[in-house]
Motif scaffolding. Structure first.
Motif, PDB file in Angstrom:
ATOM      1  N   THR A  65       0.753  -1.065  -0.055  1.00 42.46           N
ATOM      2  CA  THR A  65       0.115   0.003   0.258  1.00 42.46           C
ATOM      3  C   THR A  65       0.829   1.242   0.187  1.00 42.46           C
ATOM      4  O   THR A  65       1.902   1.149   0.849  1.00 42.46           O
ATOM      5  CB  THR A  65      -1.109  -0.070   1.412  1.00 42.46           C
ATOM      6  OG1 THR A  65      -1.823   1.115   1.162  1.00 42.46           O
ATOM      7  CG2 THR A  65      -0.226  -0.029   2.560  1.00 42.46           C
ATOM      8  N   VAL A  66       0.769   2.078  -1.010  1.00 37.73           N
ATOM      9  CA  VAL A  66       1.633   3.121  -1.231  1.00 37.73           C
ATOM     10  C   VAL A  66       1.057   4.457  -1.434  1.00 37.73           C
ATOM     11  O   VAL A  66       0.171   4.592  -2.389  1.00 37.73           O
ATOM     12  CB  VAL A  66       2.628   2.814  -2.524  1.00 37.73           C
ATOM     13  CG1 VAL A  66       3.726   3.833  -2.804  1.00 37.73           C
ATOM     14  CG2 VAL A  66       3.275   1.352  -2.489  1.00 37.73           C
ATOM     15  N   ASP A  67       1.722   5.591  -0.832  1.00 39.49           N
ATOM     16  CA  ASP A  67       1.116   6.668  -1.058  1.00 39.49           C
ATOM     17  C   ASP A  67       2.350   7.661  -1.457  1.00 39.49           C
ATOM     18  O   ASP A  67       3.284   7.587  -0.904  1.00 39.49           O
ATOM     19  CB  ASP A  67       0.786   7.498   0.349  1.00 39.49           C
ATOM     20  CG  ASP A  67      -0.835   6.872   0.701  1.00 39.49           C
ATOM     21  OD1 ASP A  67      -1.582   6.774   0.135  1.00 39.49           O
ATOM     22  OD2 ASP A  67      -0.717   6.722   2.036  1.00 39.49           O
ATOM     23  N   LEU A  68       2.341   8.046  -2.640  1.00 44.05           N
ATOM     24  CA  LEU A  68       3.387   8.864  -3.344  1.00 44.05           C
ATOM     25  C   LEU A  68       3.340  10.225  -2.833  1.00 44.05           C
ATOM     26  O   LEU A  68       2.165  10.681  -2.795  1.00 44.05           O
ATOM     27  CB  LEU A  68       3.303   8.723  -4.804  1.00 44.05           C
ATOM     28  CG  LEU A  68       3.498   7.127  -5.433  1.00 44.05           C
ATOM     29  CD1 LEU A  68       3.327   7.328  -6.926  1.00 44.05           C
ATOM     30  CD2 LEU A  68       4.746   6.480  -4.873  1.00 44.05           C
ATOM     31  N   GLY A  71       0.580  12.244  -4.329  1.00 32.76           N
ATOM     32  CA  GLY A  71      -0.818  11.979  -3.836  1.00 32.76           C
ATOM     33  C   GLY A  71      -1.518  11.039  -4.340  1.00 32.76           C
ATOM     34  O   GLY A  71      -2.565  10.828  -3.788  1.00 32.76           O
ATOM     35  N   GLU A  72      -1.008  10.121  -5.217  1.00 34.74           N
ATOM     36  CA  GLU A  72      -1.733   8.995  -5.893  1.00 34.74           C
ATOM     37  C   GLU A  72      -1.151   8.099  -4.744  1.00 34.74           C
ATOM     38  O   GLU A  72      -0.404   7.885  -3.908  1.00 34.74           O
ATOM     39  CB  GLU A  72      -0.643   8.587  -6.971  1.00 34.74           C
ATOM     40  CG  GLU A  72      -0.838   9.476  -8.232  1.00 34.74           C
ATOM     41  CD  GLU A  72       0.243   9.336  -9.205  1.00 34.74           C
ATOM     42  OE1 GLU A  72       0.045   9.059 -10.533  1.00 34.74           O
ATOM     43  OE2 GLU A  72       1.205   9.690  -8.944  1.00 34.74           O
ATOM     44  N   HIS A  73      -2.295   7.065  -4.644  1.00 34.79           N
ATOM     45  CA  HIS A  73      -2.499   5.919  -3.836  1.00 34.79           C
ATOM     46  C   HIS A  73      -2.501   4.614  -4.544  1.00 34.79           C
ATOM     47  O   HIS A  73      -3.423   4.448  -5.644  1.00 34.79           O
ATOM     48  CB  HIS A  73      -3.428   5.973  -2.865  1.00 34.79           C
ATOM     49  CG  HIS A  73      -3.625   4.873  -1.993  1.00 34.79           C
ATOM     50  ND1 HIS A  73      -2.754   4.805  -0.736  1.00 34.79           N
ATOM     51  CD2 HIS A  73      -4.377   3.888  -1.773  1.00 34.79           C
ATOM     52  CE1 HIS A  73      -3.160   3.529  -0.176  1.00 34.79           C
ATOM     53  NE2 HIS A  73      -3.994   2.986  -0.894  1.00 34.79           N
ATOM     54  N   TYR A  74      -1.558   3.372  -4.127  1.00 37.93           N
ATOM     55  CA  TYR A  74      -2.016   2.300  -4.840  1.00 37.93           C
ATOM     56  C   TYR A  74      -2.016   1.159  -3.770  1.00 37.93           C
ATOM     57  O   TYR A  74      -0.933   1.000  -2.867  1.00 37.93           O
ATOM     58  CB  TYR A  74      -0.579   2.131  -5.669  1.00 37.93           C
ATOM     59  CG  TYR A  74      -0.545   3.050  -6.835  1.00 37.93           C
ATOM     60  CD1 TYR A  74      -1.333   2.795  -8.005  1.00 37.93           C
ATOM     61  CD2 TYR A  74       0.219   4.220  -6.736  1.00 37.93           C
ATOM     62  CE1 TYR A  74      -1.206   3.926  -9.034  1.00 37.93           C
ATOM     63  CE2 TYR A  74       0.319   4.958  -7.669  1.00 37.93           C
ATOM     64  CZ  TYR A  74      -0.453   4.787  -8.845  1.00 37.93           C
ATOM     65  OH  TYR A  74      -0.129   5.876  -9.891  1.00 37.93           O
ATOM     66  N   ASP A  75      -2.759   0.220  -3.903  1.00 41.20           N
ATOM     67  CA  ASP A  75      -2.826  -0.934  -3.231  1.00 41.20           C
ATOM     68  C   ASP A  75      -2.773  -2.084  -4.205  1.00 41.20           C
ATOM     69  O   ASP A  75      -3.637  -1.992  -5.063  1.00 41.20           O
ATOM     70  CB  ASP A  75      -4.268  -0.964  -2.203  1.00 41.20           C
ATOM     71  CG  ASP A  75      -4.534  -0.196  -1.426  1.00 41.20           C
ATOM     72  OD1 ASP A  75      -3.465   0.039  -0.513  1.00 41.20           O
ATOM     73  OD2 ASP A  75      -5.557   0.357  -0.918  1.00 41.20           O
TER      74      ASP A  75
END
Length: 174
Positions: A65-68, A71-75
């Motif tokens: 789970t990544v918050d760049l 502001g982009e977020h990826y699970d």
């Protein structure tokens, strides 16, 4: 007050001690903890073990789970069986992995993840080399699938590649 049956109580205490020892041993991680290190909670590994078929060689799963900074977020999660990985032709993956084998390309990916997306922004970074070198490295990363061009002169790491990229980097970390 009634007298306590000593043999019965002794047997019960012995059985309780045995069971507590058994439970402690079951809870211990299968990989020994290095001296001085904190014990590891293998919650993901335990979940994977529960899902892997008995008798198989196992499986490999990675998730994140990544918050760049943008502001982009990826699970994301992905897995493979060990059999599938060992039977695959690894040479098919050489160009994808090879694209990560240059320090400037790694820095370029870091800059893109941090929010520098246009060739103008990237070109102003002297650490990325000349304009010709920059375009060469961008082309290598696009061809390998680590970057895509969303518009002319705009680059991004595809969402499905963000966690895998960070996993590769985690695996390469000494």
């Amino acid at each position: 007050m009634e007298p306590i049956d000593s043999p019965s109580l002794e047997n019960r205490v012995t059985e309780l001690e045995r069971r507590v020892t058994e439970l402690i041993n079951e809870a211990r991680p299968s990989t020994p903890t290095p001296p001085g290190a904190r014990p590891i909670d293998f919650w993901a590994l335990d979940g994977l073990r529960a899902r892997v078929d008995k008798g198989s060689a196992g499986a490999v799963v990675y998730t994140g789970t990544v918050d760049l900074p943008t502001g982009e977020h990826y699970d994301w999660q992905f897995g493979n069986t060990v059999e599938d990985l060992l039977e695959a032709d690894w040479s098919d993956w050489a160009s994808t992995l090879g694209a990560l084998g240059h320090p400037v390309r790694l820095l370029l990916l870091r800059r893109v993840l941090a929010g520098r997306r246009t060739t103008a922004e990237l070109g102003s970074d002297e650490a990325l080399g000349t304009t010709g070198q920059l375009y060469h490295h961008l082309r290598q990363l696009v061809n390998a699938g680590w970057l895509h061009s969303s518009a002319r002169g705009q680059y991004a790491v595809p969402g499905e590649r963000v966690v895998p990229l960070l996993v590769v980097l985690s695996g390469a970390k000494p």
